[in-house]
Design a protein around this motif. Structure first.
Motif, PDB file in Angstrom:
ATOM      1  N   MET A   1      59.507 -32.313 -30.125  1.00  0.00           N
ATOM      2  CA  MET A   1      58.334 -33.400 -29.604  1.00  0.00           C
ATOM      3  C   MET A   1      57.219 -32.502 -29.250  1.00  0.00           C
ATOM      4  O   MET A   1      56.071 -32.561 -29.384  1.00  0.00           O
ATOM      5  CB  MET A   1      58.823 -34.066 -28.534  1.00  0.00           C
ATOM      6  CG  MET A   1      57.887 -35.123 -28.268  1.00  0.00           C
ATOM      7  SD  MET A   1      57.276 -36.171 -29.334  1.00  0.00           S
ATOM      8  CE  MET A   1      58.715 -37.221 -29.414  1.00  0.00           C
ATOM      9  N   ARG A   4      55.926 -31.032 -32.375  1.00  0.00           N
ATOM     10  CA  ARG A   4      54.815 -32.091 -33.059  1.00  0.00           C
ATOM     11  C   ARG A   4      53.553 -32.334 -32.314  1.00  0.00           C
ATOM     12  O   ARG A   4      52.696 -32.555 -33.173  1.00  0.00           O
ATOM     13  CB  ARG A   4      55.713 -33.575 -33.103  1.00  0.00           C
ATOM     14  CG  ARG A   4      56.426 -33.913 -34.211  1.00  0.00           C
ATOM     15  CD  ARG A   4      56.969 -35.231 -34.316  1.00  0.00           C
ATOM     16  NE  ARG A   4      58.383 -35.088 -34.057  1.00  0.00           N
ATOM     17  CZ  ARG A   4      59.269 -35.956 -33.573  1.00  0.00           C
ATOM     18  NH1 ARG A   4      58.725 -37.020 -33.348  1.00  0.00           N
ATOM     19  NH2 ARG A   4      60.535 -35.743 -33.214  1.00  0.00           N
ATOM     20  N   CYS A  43      56.517 -38.324 -20.754  1.00  0.00           N
ATOM     21  CA  CYS A  43      56.151 -39.336 -21.719  1.00  0.00           C
ATOM     22  C   CYS A  43      54.823 -39.570 -21.855  1.00  0.00           C
ATOM     23  O   CYS A  43      54.076 -39.692 -22.995  1.00  0.00           O
ATOM     24  CB  CYS A  43      56.756 -40.458 -21.472  1.00  0.00           C
ATOM     25  SG  CYS A  43      58.712 -40.581 -21.734  1.00  0.00           S
ATOM     26  N   CYS A  48      54.753 -40.524 -25.719  1.00  0.00           N
ATOM     27  CA  CYS A  48      56.125 -40.945 -26.483  1.00  0.00           C
ATOM     28  C   CYS A  48      56.850 -41.641 -25.545  1.00  0.00           C
ATOM     29  O   CYS A  48      56.508 -42.035 -24.421  1.00  0.00           O
ATOM     30  CB  CYS A  48      56.953 -39.642 -26.892  1.00  0.00           C
ATOM     31  SG  CYS A  48      57.546 -38.537 -25.347  1.00  0.00           S
ATOM     32  N   GLN A  49      58.075 -41.998 -25.930  1.00  0.00           N
ATOM     33  CA  GLN A  49      59.019 -42.960 -25.128  1.00  0.00           C
ATOM     34  C   GLN A  49      60.188 -42.147 -24.604  1.00  0.00           C
ATOM     35  O   GLN A  49      60.365 -40.998 -25.426  1.00  0.00           O
ATOM     36  CB  GLN A  49      59.550 -43.976 -26.013  1.00  0.00           C
ATOM     37  CG  GLN A  49      58.444 -45.151 -26.562  1.00  0.00           C
ATOM     38  CD  GLN A  49      58.051 -45.771 -25.525  1.00  0.00           C
ATOM     39  OE1 GLN A  49      58.738 -46.364 -24.507  1.00  0.00           O
ATOM     40  NE2 GLN A  49      56.670 -45.916 -25.054  1.00  0.00           N
ATOM     41  N   ASP A  52      62.573 -40.729 -27.153  1.00  0.00           N
ATOM     42  CA  ASP A  52      62.318 -39.586 -27.933  1.00  0.00           C
ATOM     43  C   ASP A  52      62.764 -38.416 -27.330  1.00  0.00           C
ATOM     44  O   ASP A  52      62.774 -37.286 -28.056  1.00  0.00           O
ATOM     45  CB  ASP A  52      60.707 -39.624 -28.300  1.00  0.00           C
ATOM     46  CG  ASP A  52      60.258 -40.980 -28.924  1.00  0.00           C
ATOM     47  OD1 ASP A  52      60.954 -41.385 -29.726  1.00  0.00           O
ATOM     48  OD2 ASP A  52      58.889 -41.442 -28.471  1.00  0.00           O
ATOM     49  N   GLU A  55      68.720 -38.008 -25.747  1.00  0.00           N
ATOM     50  CA  GLU A  55      69.940 -38.050 -26.909  1.00  0.00           C
ATOM     51  C   GLU A  55      71.070 -38.034 -26.015  1.00  0.00           C
ATOM     52  O   GLU A  55      71.388 -37.345 -25.218  1.00  0.00           O
ATOM     53  CB  GLU A  55      69.635 -36.933 -27.964  1.00  0.00           C
ATOM     54  CG  GLU A  55      70.641 -37.431 -29.124  1.00  0.00           C
ATOM     55  CD  GLU A  55      70.488 -36.197 -30.310  1.00  0.00           C
ATOM     56  OE1 GLU A  55      70.670 -36.327 -30.974  1.00  0.00           O
ATOM     57  OE2 GLU A  55      70.306 -35.039 -29.377  1.00  0.00           O
TER      58      GLU A  55
END
Lengths: 61, 168
Positions: A1, A4, A43, A48-49, A52, A55
Motif C-alpha cells: 500500500m 502504491r 487508513c 484506504c480501508q 487493504d 489480512e
C-alpha cells in the motif's frame, strides 16, 4: 500500500503520528494488537480501508 | 545471610565506629582521610555507575554490596528492531537512558537518584537467535544489600510496559 501511494515509512510516520519503529513492527506483523485510532489514522493517511491493510493468515501457514 | 554480606556489614560498622571515635580530632588530614570513602561513594553514585566499564563490577556475583534481579524474556523480533523499540520505551517508562551500544546490543538505563534512594541501574542485553531474540533485563542497585522487592518491582514494571507498548 505504501508503494502504491509512493509514500515512505518516514512520511507515513509524520502523517499518522506513530513512530517509525512502531510502524516497522506493524509492517512486520509483530505487534501485539492495533488500536482503532491507529488503524483509522493509517487508513486516512493512505486513503484506504482496513481490509487493504489487514489480512488473515491461519497460524500453520 | 551470606558471609560476604556479613563482612561488608562489619566493615561499615567498623568504619562508622572509627569515624565516631576520632570525630573530635581536629587534624584536617584525618578528616579528609575519614571522609574520602564517603566522597568516593557519592562520586560513584553520581558519575561512575553510569559508565559501561562499571557493568562487570556491578553485576559480578562476588559484588556483595548490590542486589541483582534478572529477568529473561524471548521475543519473536529482529534484534535491531527490538533495540530501537527499547530506546523508545525506556524514557516513556521513566528510565534515563545512559548508554546504548548497537554493536554489542547492550543498553544501560537508570532510575533517578533521590533523597530516599541511590536509584537502580537497568542493564538490557539482547541476544539474537535466528529470527527471535532473548532479552536479559538485569536490575541492580548501586549500594544497597537488600531492596525489599523494589528492584524486582522496577524491572517487572518495565517488562510489562515494554509488552504493553506492542499494542500500537
Amino acid at each position: 500500500m505504501l508503494a502504491r501511494r509512493k509514500m515512505s515509512l518516514t512520511e507515513l510516520s509524520e502523517k499518522v503520528g506513530v513512530s517509525i519503529v512502531n510502524l516497522s513492527i506493524l509492517k512486520k506483523g509483530k505487534g501485539k494488537a492495533i488500536r482503532f485510532s491507529t488503524l483509522q489514522a493509517i487508513c486516512e493517511a493512505l486513503d484506504c480501508q482496513p481490509g487493504d491493510l489487514l489480512e488473515y493468515q491461519p497460524e500453520n501457514e | 545471610m551470606k558471609l560476604g554480606r556479613v563482612l561488608v556489614f562489619a566493615l561499615f560498622i567498623g568504619y562508622g565506629a572509627l569515624l565516631m571515635t576520632y570525630s573530635n580530632n581536629e587534624d584536617p588530614l584525618w578528616m579528609i582521610l575519614a571522609l574520602s570513602p564517603l566522597l568516593c561513594l557519592v562520586g560513584f553514585a553520581i558519575v561512575g555507575r553510569y559508565q559501561p566499564w562499571f557493568k562487570p563490577i556491578l553485576l559480578s556475583k562476588h559484588n556483595q554490596m548490590s542486589e541483582k534481579v534478572i529477568i529473561v524474556r524471548e521475543f519473536d523480533f529482529e534484534a535491531d528492531l527490538l533495540f530501537d523499540k527499547l530506546l523508545e520505551v525506556l524514557p516513556e517508562a521513566g528510565f534515563d537512558l545512559r548508554y546504548a551500544n548497537r554493536e554489542k546490543m547492550e543498553i544501560l538505563a537508570s532510575t533517578r537518584l533521590t533523597f530516599r534512594s541511590w536509584g537502580e541501574n537497568l542493564y538490557i542485553d539482547i541476544e539474537a537467535k535466528g529470527e527471535n531474540c532473548t532479552m536479559t533485563f538485569t536490575s541492580t542497585t548501586f549500594f544497597q544489600i537488600h531492596t525489599w522487592g523494589k528492584n524486582k518491582k522496577n524491572v517487572e514494571q518495565f517488562v510489562r510496559e515494554f509488552e504493553n507498548s506492542l499494542i500500537i
